[in-house]
Each structure stands twice: as C-alpha cells, then as structure tokens.
Write a protein that holds these residues in place. Structure first.
Motif, PDB file in Angstrom:
ATOM      1  N   ILE A  92       0.837  -1.211   0.000  1.00 14.27           N
ATOM      2  CA  ILE A  92       0.000   0.000   0.000  1.00 14.27           C
ATOM      3  C   ILE A  92       0.867   1.254   0.000  1.00 14.27           C
ATOM      4  CG2 ILE A  92      -1.890  -1.187   1.165  1.00 14.27           C
ATOM      5  CD1 ILE A  92      -1.032   0.296   3.726  1.00 14.27           C
ATOM      6  N   ALA A  93       2.176   1.094  -0.167  1.00 14.43           N
ATOM      7  CA  ALA A  93       3.096   2.231  -0.234  1.00 14.43           C
ATOM      8  C   ALA A  93       4.180   1.927  -1.252  1.00 14.43           C
ATOM      9  CB  ALA A  93       3.724   2.519   1.121  1.00 14.43           C
ATOM     10  N   THR A  94       4.698   2.959  -1.873  1.00 11.89           N
ATOM     11  CA  THR A  94       5.725   2.779  -2.901  1.00 11.89           C
ATOM     12  C   THR A  94       7.100   2.563  -2.304  1.00 11.89           C
ATOM     13  OG1 THR A  94       6.033   5.174  -3.019  1.00 11.89           O
ATOM     14  CG2 THR A  94       4.430   4.197  -4.542  1.00 11.89           C
ATOM     15  N   ARG A  95       7.322   2.973  -1.094  1.00  9.47           N
ATOM     16  CA  ARG A  95       8.638   2.859  -0.474  1.00  9.47           C
ATOM     17  C   ARG A  95       8.472   2.875   1.041  1.00  9.47           C
ATOM     18  NH1 ARG A  95       7.644   7.870  -2.319  1.00  9.47           N
ATOM     19  NH2 ARG A  95       7.878   9.649  -0.890  1.00  9.47           N
ATOM     20  N   PRO A  96       9.387   2.296   1.769  1.00 16.39           N
ATOM     21  CA  PRO A  96       9.321   2.360   3.234  1.00 16.39           C
ATOM     22  C   PRO A  96       9.758   3.736   3.736  1.00 16.39           C
ATOM     23  CG  PRO A  96      11.270   1.167   2.554  1.00 16.39           C
ATOM     24  CD  PRO A  96      10.489   1.437   1.301  1.00 16.39           C
ATOM     25  N   ASN A  97       9.176   4.141   4.821  1.00 21.37           N
ATOM     26  CA  ASN A  97       9.510   5.461   5.364  1.00 21.37           C
ATOM     27  C   ASN A  97      10.842   5.449   6.092  1.00 21.37           C
ATOM     28  OD1 ASN A  97       8.638   8.287   5.937  1.00 21.37           O
ATOM     29  ND2 ASN A  97       8.776   7.577   8.042  1.00 21.37           N
ATOM     30  N   ALA A  98      11.120   4.371   6.789  1.00 17.00           N
ATOM     31  CA  ALA A  98      12.390   4.192   7.508  1.00 17.00           C
ATOM     32  C   ALA A  98      12.676   5.308   8.500  1.00 17.00           C
ATOM     33  CB  ALA A  98      13.541   4.064   6.511  1.00 17.00           C
ATOM     34  N   GLY A  99      11.612   5.835   9.098  1.00 21.92           N
ATOM     35  CA  GLY A  99      11.788   6.861  10.133  1.00 21.92           C
ATOM     36  C   GLY A  99      12.247   8.202   9.624  1.00 21.92           C
ATOM     37  N   SER A 100      12.064   8.493   8.343  1.00 21.97           N
ATOM     38  CA  SER A 100      12.511   9.767   7.786  1.00 21.97           C
ATOM     39  C   SER A 100      11.489  10.869   8.058  1.00 21.97           C
ATOM     40  CB  SER A 100      12.725   9.619   6.269  1.00 21.97           C
ATOM     41  OG  SER A 100      13.008  10.871   5.685  1.00 21.97           O
ATOM     42  N   CYS A 101      11.986  12.019   8.506  1.00 21.46           N
ATOM     43  CA  CYS A 101      11.097  13.164   8.760  1.00 21.46           C
ATOM     44  C   CYS A 101      10.701  13.868   7.462  1.00 21.46           C
ATOM     45  CB  CYS A 101      11.774  14.170   9.692  1.00 21.46           C
ATOM     46  SG  CYS A 101      12.157  13.528  11.334  1.00 21.46           S
ATOM     47  N   THR A 102      11.664  13.975   6.549  1.00 22.44           N
ATOM     48  CA  THR A 102      11.415  14.758   5.332  1.00 22.44           C
ATOM     49  C   THR A 102      10.511  14.044   4.338  1.00 22.44           C
ATOM     50  OG1 THR A 102      13.476  13.870   4.399  1.00 22.44           O
ATOM     51  CG2 THR A 102      13.589  16.001   5.528  1.00 22.44           C
ATOM     52  N   SER A 103      10.224  12.752   4.558  1.00 14.78           N
ATOM     53  CA  SER A 103       9.281  12.067   3.672  1.00 14.78           C
ATOM     54  C   SER A 103       7.882  12.648   3.818  1.00 14.78           C
ATOM     55  CB  SER A 103       9.253  10.563   3.974  1.00 14.78           C
ATOM     56  OG  SER A 103      10.513   9.979   3.708  1.00 14.78           O
ATOM     57  N   CYS A 104       7.557  13.090   5.006  1.00 15.15           N
ATOM     58  CA  CYS A 104       6.238  13.705   5.254  1.00 15.15           C
ATOM     59  C   CYS A 104       6.335  15.227   5.343  1.00 15.15           C
ATOM     60  CB  CYS A 104       5.632  13.137   6.538  1.00 15.15           C
ATOM     61  SG  CYS A 104       5.350  11.355   6.508  1.00 15.15           S
ATOM     62  N   HIS A 105       7.341  15.713   6.068  1.00 13.63           N
ATOM     63  CA  HIS A 105       7.488  17.153   6.278  1.00 13.63           C
ATOM     64  C   HIS A 105       8.526  17.686   5.291  1.00 13.63           C
ATOM     65  CE1 HIS A 105       5.272  16.756  10.078  1.00 13.63           C
ATOM     66  NE2 HIS A 105       6.028  15.697  10.308  1.00 13.63           N
ATOM     67  N   ALA A 106       8.051  18.276   4.204  1.00 13.70           N
ATOM     68  CA  ALA A 106       8.945  18.807   3.173  1.00 13.70           C
ATOM     69  C   ALA A 106       8.518  20.212   2.806  1.00 13.70           C
ATOM     70  CB  ALA A 106       8.936  17.913   1.932  1.00 13.70           C
ATOM     71  N   LEU A 107       9.463  20.984   2.288  1.00 11.89           N
ATOM     72  CA  LEU A 107       9.165  22.357   1.889  1.00 11.89           C
ATOM     73  C   LEU A 107       8.446  22.419   0.551  1.00 11.89           C
ATOM     74  CD1 LEU A 107      12.547  24.072   2.851  1.00 11.89           C
ATOM     75  CD2 LEU A 107      10.411  24.094   4.143  1.00 11.89           C
ATOM     76  N   GLN A 108       8.663  21.424  -0.301  1.00  7.67           N
ATOM     77  CA  GLN A 108       8.108  21.487  -1.648  1.00  7.67           C
ATOM     78  C   GLN A 108       6.635  21.103  -1.702  1.00  7.67           C
ATOM     79  OE1 GLN A 108      10.802  19.811  -0.780  1.00  7.67           O
ATOM     80  NE2 GLN A 108      12.504  20.900  -1.756  1.00  7.67           N
ATOM     81  N   ALA A 109       6.150  20.326  -0.746  1.00 12.01           N
ATOM     82  CA  ALA A 109       4.770  19.843  -0.794  1.00 12.01           C
ATOM     83  C   ALA A 109       4.235  19.702   0.616  1.00 12.01           C
ATOM     84  CB  ALA A 109       4.698  18.512  -1.532  1.00 12.01           C
ATOM     85  N   SER A 110       2.910  19.650   0.730  1.00 15.30           N
ATOM     86  CA  SER A 110       2.267  19.489   2.029  1.00 15.30           C
ATOM     87  C   SER A 110       2.284  18.027   2.450  1.00 15.30           C
ATOM     88  CB  SER A 110       0.822  19.989   1.950  1.00 15.30           C
ATOM     89  OG  SER A 110       0.075  19.213   1.022  1.00 15.30           O
ATOM     90  N   ILE A 111       1.888  17.778   3.698  1.00 15.51           N
ATOM     91  CA  ILE A 111       1.862  16.411   4.212  1.00 15.51           C
ATOM     92  C   ILE A 111       0.862  15.576   3.416  1.00 15.51           C
ATOM     93  CG2 ILE A 111       1.295  15.006   6.227  1.00 15.51           C
ATOM     94  CD1 ILE A 111       2.338  17.183   7.989  1.00 15.51           C
ATOM     95  N   GLU A 112      -0.290  16.147   3.058  1.00 15.99           N
ATOM     96  CA  GLU A 112      -1.300  15.405   2.299  1.00 15.99           C
ATOM     97  C   GLU A 112      -0.751  14.977   0.937  1.00 15.99           C
ATOM     98  OE1 GLU A 112      -1.918  18.239   3.921  1.00 15.99           O
ATOM     99  OE2 GLU A 112      -2.945  17.227   5.581  1.00 15.99           O
TER     100      GLU A 112
END
Length: 468
Positions: free
Chosen positions: A261-281
């Motif tokens: 149900i996901a293209t890649r594992p998150n592996a505890g990364s903050c920037t996968s969700c919190h990024a400057l280029q796009a919102s969390i959604e």
C-alpha cells in the motif's frame, strides 16, 4: 481682537518711518517678527507690545535674555511717554500719538547688562554719544494714559491685570511666537553634542539616537548560528522536534505488507512527510498510490476539506497503527451537535456505535451492483434475496473461509436461539475494541462497513436502520 497702529523709526539703519498695523507687535531676531533686531544677544522672539484698555503694554517673551524698561527687568507692564526700553544693544523710545504708538529704535554703544537693577541714575550712550539720565524709581511712578500703576515687588516690573486677561494674553503670545517661528517642536534630529568650530558646525552628523543600537552583523550572524543549530538538531536529535515516537509501520526500513500500500518504506525519515516542496497530504498521497491502494477519499469528505492527517495521525508511539482509523476520528465529526456546511451530522446508528437496531431487530437493505461486483460475488445482486445477499457477503465473498454459520449463530438454528448472541458476534468481528456496558456498544469499527479508499467510496453502511 483689536488692531493697533505702530509707527517705527529706525535711527540705527537710517530708514524712513514704517507703519505696522497688528494685534500685537512682536520684536526679535527672527525675520518673522514685526520688528526685527538682528543681534546675537536678542532672542528669536524677544518681546511684544500690545494695546490693552488704551495703554500699550510691553511683555517679555524671552526666558534666556531679559527685557529692560528704564533699567529694570520687566515681565509685563504698561508703557508711558519718556520710557526707555532696552533689548540687547537696542534702545526703543515709546511715544503715544493720536494714531497709535511711535517707537524710535537706535543702537546703544554701552548697553546695560540684563541683570542691572537699581534706583540710581543711569548713563546710557546712544548712537550720537549723548547721555540719557534715568531714575528707575521716578520712571516707575510716571502715569500712563489710563493711569495704570507699575509695580516692582517681585524684582520684575509688572502691572495689574485680571486673571482671565493674563491667561488670554499668554495664549495670544504663544500663538504669535509660533507664527514667528519661536515655538518649533524639538526635533529628534537635533544634535546634542557641543557646537563645533569653523565650517565643521555646518557639516551636521547624526547623534547616537539615530544609530542602530546593535550592528546589523550581530543579527545576521545570530540568525546564521541559530539556523545551523536547528538543521543539526533536526537530523541529530529528531526526538527534540517530535511530539512522540513514530509508529512501527512508518519506522520500518522495508515494505512488510503485501500487497503493498506504499511505494517505499519510510524508515523513520522526517522529510518524507514534512517537506518544503509539498504538504503532508501531497506526500502521503504520492507515497500511498499503488496498484493495490487508492489514497483518494469520497467526494463528500473532499468537499468539507478532510485531510489525511485528520484521521491518520502519527507520533502516537511505536505500537500505534496509522492504517487503522479509530472510532474517535469518525465520531469526532459524526455526532450530535456538529454542523458541517449547514448540515447537522448527528450520532449514527440511533445513538449506538454498533449496528443499527430498531426494537431489537436489524433491517438489511442490501447493497448496490457496483459493490456486489467489487466484492467478487457471483451474478447480479438483484438475483438474490436480502437474506441471501447477507450470507453471501460473509461466506462466499472475499472473506470466504473466514466466516461460518456458527461464528454468528452460536446458540443454535431453531426458534429464538437463531437470533441469540448474533448481535454480539457481529459487533465483536466489526469492532476494534468492543465492550458491552448496559447493552450499549463502544468502539465499533466504522470503516468495516464505510469504505474510504478504493474504487467504491459511497460511504453507505451495509446495515442501517430501517427508513434511513
């Protein structure tokens, strides 16, 4: 206000007589005054003369440099013929005429100091070298045209005026001083240091009240240091910025769910969700878009601005499961008293959180053909009765092999035993945390029937109260 006439004769400049009509004659160094006496010892607006009840009064308007009348310092007093006014090095001789007051101005070779006060005769050298003998006490007793007395009890020559008149005259002279340029507000740009010499006094430079209390470089370097420390802390000390530990699914370094149900594992990364280029959604949708999972939600939820994080929270601990939408997420909106876009939502299922009941019975209304096909059921839904549809969903659908008759009908299949315990059996299967308290369910799983993600997003329950 009464306009008076003043006839000025300037012997010091060899000028013809000048007639000035004014409510009050201002005398001083500024060019805005009626009578300009250009000398460093003369204040900008030094004195004034005004007619009051037939007498002409002189008023001292300078705090730094005094005004002498017959050798005495004056505050405000009426004038008489033969008086001698001294302002700096200038001598003014007033004379009453039928038209007004005549003033003869000449410059003295030996001006008296402003602090000179006495009763002995005074010798004053005029422009022609003549000597004028004055007796201050005798001059003080000279009558004015209207007989106003002149007093000197406080060290300053004064006259008697009613209190209201004094207040009105104070306001009048303040206005005239402003007109002449005397009462200009103190400027914050005025230098506060000592006066420099030569041409340097014209090359003005700002004082420290105009300088920045801190150099710009201090703030610039401070901002750089804080930014660098924040970046280091964001990567080296993630827990300092996190309200709680990441859940186990987001902390994994591999995809452990099949189908994915996901293209890649998150592996505890903050920037996968919190990024400057796009919102969390946007980051959630881009990661959770696979052939087996569609992250889009229903149009009704999109219309009210529902976001991923409104249901799937994070930083709730390692054992938290973001994929499981707790009842609190659904009932935070779907409960009595909540109005969204003018529509009252209300508490679903007749006030309970389990399946809808009415007089102890459930009413099955069936499902649509699209949902029938999505569940992989044979034929058309219209070919089966409501009872057959209900049993096919639980036995022959995608959950084939996971539900048996005895899973629900635990008491038996004859008479009233057929329905005993069925409610609790269904709720225990369709609940995340099922508890019975006074025959009222708590913690049932809303998404067990109300699909959000996938091809079918009608948001309608498989079972609901009759007539709703």
């Amino acid at each position: 206000m009464v306009t008076s006439k003043f006839i000025i004769t300037r012997k010091d400049l060899n000028l013809d007589q000048v007639v000035i009509e004014s409510e009050g004659l201002t005398i001083g160094r500024l060019s805005g005054n009626d009578l300009v006496l250009n000398h460093p010892t003369v204040s900008r607006t030094h004195a004034g003369i005004k007619e009051i009840n037939g007498d002409y009064w002189i008023f001292n308007l300078s705090k730094a440099n005094g005004t002498l009348l017959n050798g005495e310092l004056v505050e405000s007093t009426p004038l008489a013929d033969g008086d001698l006014i001294q302002i700096g090095p200038f001598l003014l001789s007033p004379t009453y005429t039928s038209d007004g007051l005549a003033l003869t101005v000449e410059m003295s070779l030996k001006p008296l100091p402003a602090e000179t006060v006495g009763t002995r005769p005074l010798e004053i050298g005029g422009e022609g070298g003549k000597t004028v003998l004055l007796s201050p006490e005798a001059q003080r007793m000279k009558p004015t045209p209207k007989g106003t007395r002149r007093l000197s009890g406080t060290g300053l020559l004064t006259g008697m005026l009613p209190q209201p008149d004094e207040q009105a005259l104070k306001v009048f002279w303040e206005k005239r001083q402003r007109e002449a340029g005397k009462l200009v507000a103190e400027s914050p740009l005025k230098p506060r240091g000592k006066r420099r010499l030569g041409k340097a006094q014209f090359n003005w430079r700002p004082t420290r009240d105009l300088q920045r209390p801190w150099p710009l470089g201090v703030f610039s370097w401070g901002a750089i240091v804080v930014t660098l420390l924040s970046v280091v802390a964001a990567f080296a000390y993630k827990e300092a910025y996190s309200p709680g530990a990441l859940s186990a699914p987001h902390a994994r370094a591999e995809l452990a769910i099949a189908p994915a149900i996901a293209t890649r594992p998150n592996a505890g990364s903050c920037t996968s969700c919190h990024a400057l280029q796009a919102s969390i959604e946007q980051n959630c949708a881009s990661c959770h878009t696979t052939p087996a999972f569609d992250p889009r939600v229903s149009e009704k939820h999109m219309a009210v601005g529902l976001r991923c994080v409104d249901c799937h929270t994070e930083h709730q601990g390692v054992n938290f499961q973001p994929a499981v939408v707790a009842n609190a997420s659904c009932i935070s909106c779907h409960r009595d008293g909540v109005v969204v876009q003018g529509k009252a939502l209300g508490t679903p299922h007749g006030g309970t959180l389990g399946y809808p009941v009415q007089e102890g019975r459930w009413v099955w209304v069936g499902i649509s053909q699209a949902e029938w096909q999505r569940k992989g059921l044979p034929g058309l839904s219209s070919q089966f009765t409501l009872k057959e549809q209900f049993h096919l969903i639980h036995i022959a659908g995608r959950r084939q092999g996971r539900a048996n008759c005895t899973d629900c009908h635990q008491a038996g299949f004859e008479g009233e035993a057929l329905f005993q315990g069925v409610r609790q059996s269904c709720a225990s299967c369709h609940a995340i945390d099922y508890q019975v308290d006074d025959d009222k369910e708590a913690g049932t799983g809303c998404i067990s029937c109300h699909a959000q993600h996938g091809e079918e997003k009608e948001l309608r329950a498989s079972m609901r109260r009759a007539g709703q």
